[in-house]
Scaffold this motif. Sequence first.
Motif, mmCIF file in Angstrom:
data_model
loop_
_atom_site.group_PDB
_atom_site.id
_atom_site.type_symbol
_atom_site.label_atom_id
_atom_site.label_comp_id
_atom_site.label_asym_id
_atom_site.label_seq_id
_atom_site.Cartn_x
_atom_site.Cartn_y
_atom_site.Cartn_z
ATOM 1 N N GLY A 109 44.346 6.454 11.308
ATOM 2 C CA GLY A 109 43.451 5.304 11.299
ATOM 3 C C GLY A 109 42.732 5.135 9.976
ATOM 4 O O GLY A 109 42.568 4.005 9.484
ATOM 5 N N TRP A 110 42.287 6.238 9.379
ATOM 6 C CA TRP A 110 41.588 6.139 8.092
ATOM 7 C C TRP A 110 42.523 5.578 7.020
ATOM 8 O O TRP A 110 42.115 4.740 6.203
ATOM 9 C CB TRP A 110 41.055 7.492 7.644
ATOM 10 N N ARG A 111 43.762 6.026 7.010
ATOM 11 C CA ARG A 111 44.708 5.509 6.024
ATOM 12 C C ARG A 111 44.967 4.016 6.235
ATOM 13 O O ARG A 111 45.087 3.258 5.269
ATOM 14 C CB ARG A 111 46.020 6.295 6.093
ATOM 15 N N LEU A 112 45.073 3.594 7.494
ATOM 16 C CA LEU A 112 45.259 2.166 7.760
ATOM 17 C C LEU A 112 44.077 1.356 7.226
ATOM 18 O O LEU A 112 44.263 0.301 6.601
ATOM 19 C CB LEU A 112 45.407 1.929 9.258
ATOM 20 N N ALA A 113 42.868 1.839 7.473
ATOM 21 C CA ALA A 113 41.671 1.123 7.030
ATOM 22 C C ALA A 113 41.570 1.084 5.511
ATOM 23 O O ALA A 113 41.179 0.057 4.930
ATOM 24 C CB ALA A 113 40.426 1.763 7.629
ATOM 25 N N LEU A 114 41.902 2.194 4.869
ATOM 26 C CA LEU A 114 41.824 2.234 3.410
ATOM 27 C C LEU A 114 42.861 1.319 2.766
ATOM 28 O O LEU A 114 42.610 0.721 1.725
ATOM 29 C CB LEU A 114 42.002 3.670 2.916
ATOM 30 N N ALA A 115 44.031 1.212 3.401
ATOM 31 C CA ALA A 115 45.082 0.364 2.849
ATOM 32 C C ALA A 115 44.785 -1.120 3.045
ATOM 33 O O ALA A 115 45.180 -1.954 2.222
ATOM 34 C CB ALA A 115 46.421 0.711 3.492
ATOM 35 N N ASP A 116 44.081 -1.460 4.134
ATOM 36 C CA ASP A 116 43.797 -2.858 4.440
ATOM 37 C C ASP A 116 42.442 -2.964 5.134
ATOM 38 O O ASP A 116 42.356 -3.110 6.351
ATOM 39 C CB ASP A 116 44.905 -3.433 5.338
ATOM 40 N N PRO A 117 41.352 -2.873 4.367
ATOM 41 C CA PRO A 117 40.012 -2.862 4.981
ATOM 42 C C PRO A 117 39.719 -4.083 5.833
ATOM 43 O O PRO A 117 38.980 -3.983 6.819
ATOM 44 C CB PRO A 117 39.081 -2.796 3.758
ATOM 45 N N GLU A 118 40.289 -5.218 5.491
ATOM 46 C CA GLU A 118 39.997 -6.442 6.237
ATOM 47 C C GLU A 118 40.651 -6.452 7.611
ATOM 48 O O GLU A 118 40.262 -7.228 8.485
ATOM 49 C CB GLU A 118 40.461 -7.663 5.440
ATOM 50 N N ALA A 119 41.631 -5.589 7.813
ATOM 51 C CA ALA A 119 42.355 -5.595 9.087
ATOM 52 C C ALA A 119 41.533 -4.974 10.209
ATOM 53 O O ALA A 119 41.690 -5.340 11.374
ATOM 54 C CB ALA A 119 43.678 -4.848 8.948
ATOM 55 N N VAL A 120 40.661 -4.036 9.875
ATOM 56 C CA VAL A 120 39.956 -3.262 10.896
ATOM 57 C C VAL A 120 38.632 -3.932 11.226
ATOM 58 O O VAL A 120 37.728 -4.011 10.395
ATOM 59 C CB VAL A 120 39.747 -1.806 10.428
#
Length: 290
Positions: A109-120
């Motif tokens: 989850g942290w990697r997803l957020a870091l890659a695309d902050p606007e998505a979370v």
Amino acid sequence: MTAVHHRYATVQGRRLFYREAGSADAPAVVLLHGYPTSSFMFRHLIPALADRYHVIAPDHLGFGLSDAPPADEFDYTFDALTGLTAGLLDQLGVRRYAVYVQDYGAPIGWRLALADPEAVTAIITQNGNGYDAGFVPGFWQTVWDYHREQTPETERAIRTALSLDAIRWQYLTGVPDESLVSPDTWHHDHALVSRPGNDAIQLALFRDYATNPPLYKELHAYLRANQPPLLAVWGRGDEIFGPDGARAFSQDVPNAEIHLLDGGHFLLESAGDEVAGLIRDFLARATSAR
């Protein structure tokens, strides 16, 4: 009864299993499981959320009912698992979502957020660590030793985590009333991690876990800059990720909602109704504010 769909998708040539419920037009909630389980851990939470949300819970590669290519054919890292998760969400057309992370689900989850902050749109962390303070030293020393040096001794020590007794310990430690936790849970997980070749998959991820703490500084900067709505709901009796890991989120997100409940690492098994209530209340406010 809420309809929960059990589906497969092929992402990057790998077949991933996922559970899905709720209207595709509703706000999305993505549930990311930990070790040694699968989306099976969300079997009760999914219907508790699906009346309001589009709920998606994948099995990571090598876990549950997803493909489990041998470790010498696939490089099992948290980066790789994140890429597959991102690919699945893209294939499903999920562009923005709240994320629930637990154990291994957290570094994904942290990697997803870091890659695309606007998505979370919001973060729910249930014994999903993001701070050095959360590590309980007695448990983690075996992992750090194995990462540092792969010897017969360090491998023998880490392999105990694959045993039925160790998995049972994960489920029951810190739970005030152990009779609330179904033995199906640890027997289910043990059967799946005991499949031929799965031990090598799990050993690869144990080795790679040491890549996660170095990301924490970047995670904390993301939290400070974006201030996502954040709920930390934690089993206070967890001897893998202790309650200081929950409290630490308030350092970077002052408005984080932190709840320490009686329970352990797999809090949903003994306090599922309470957790679901907290999540529903949190998401109702978080999704209306964003």
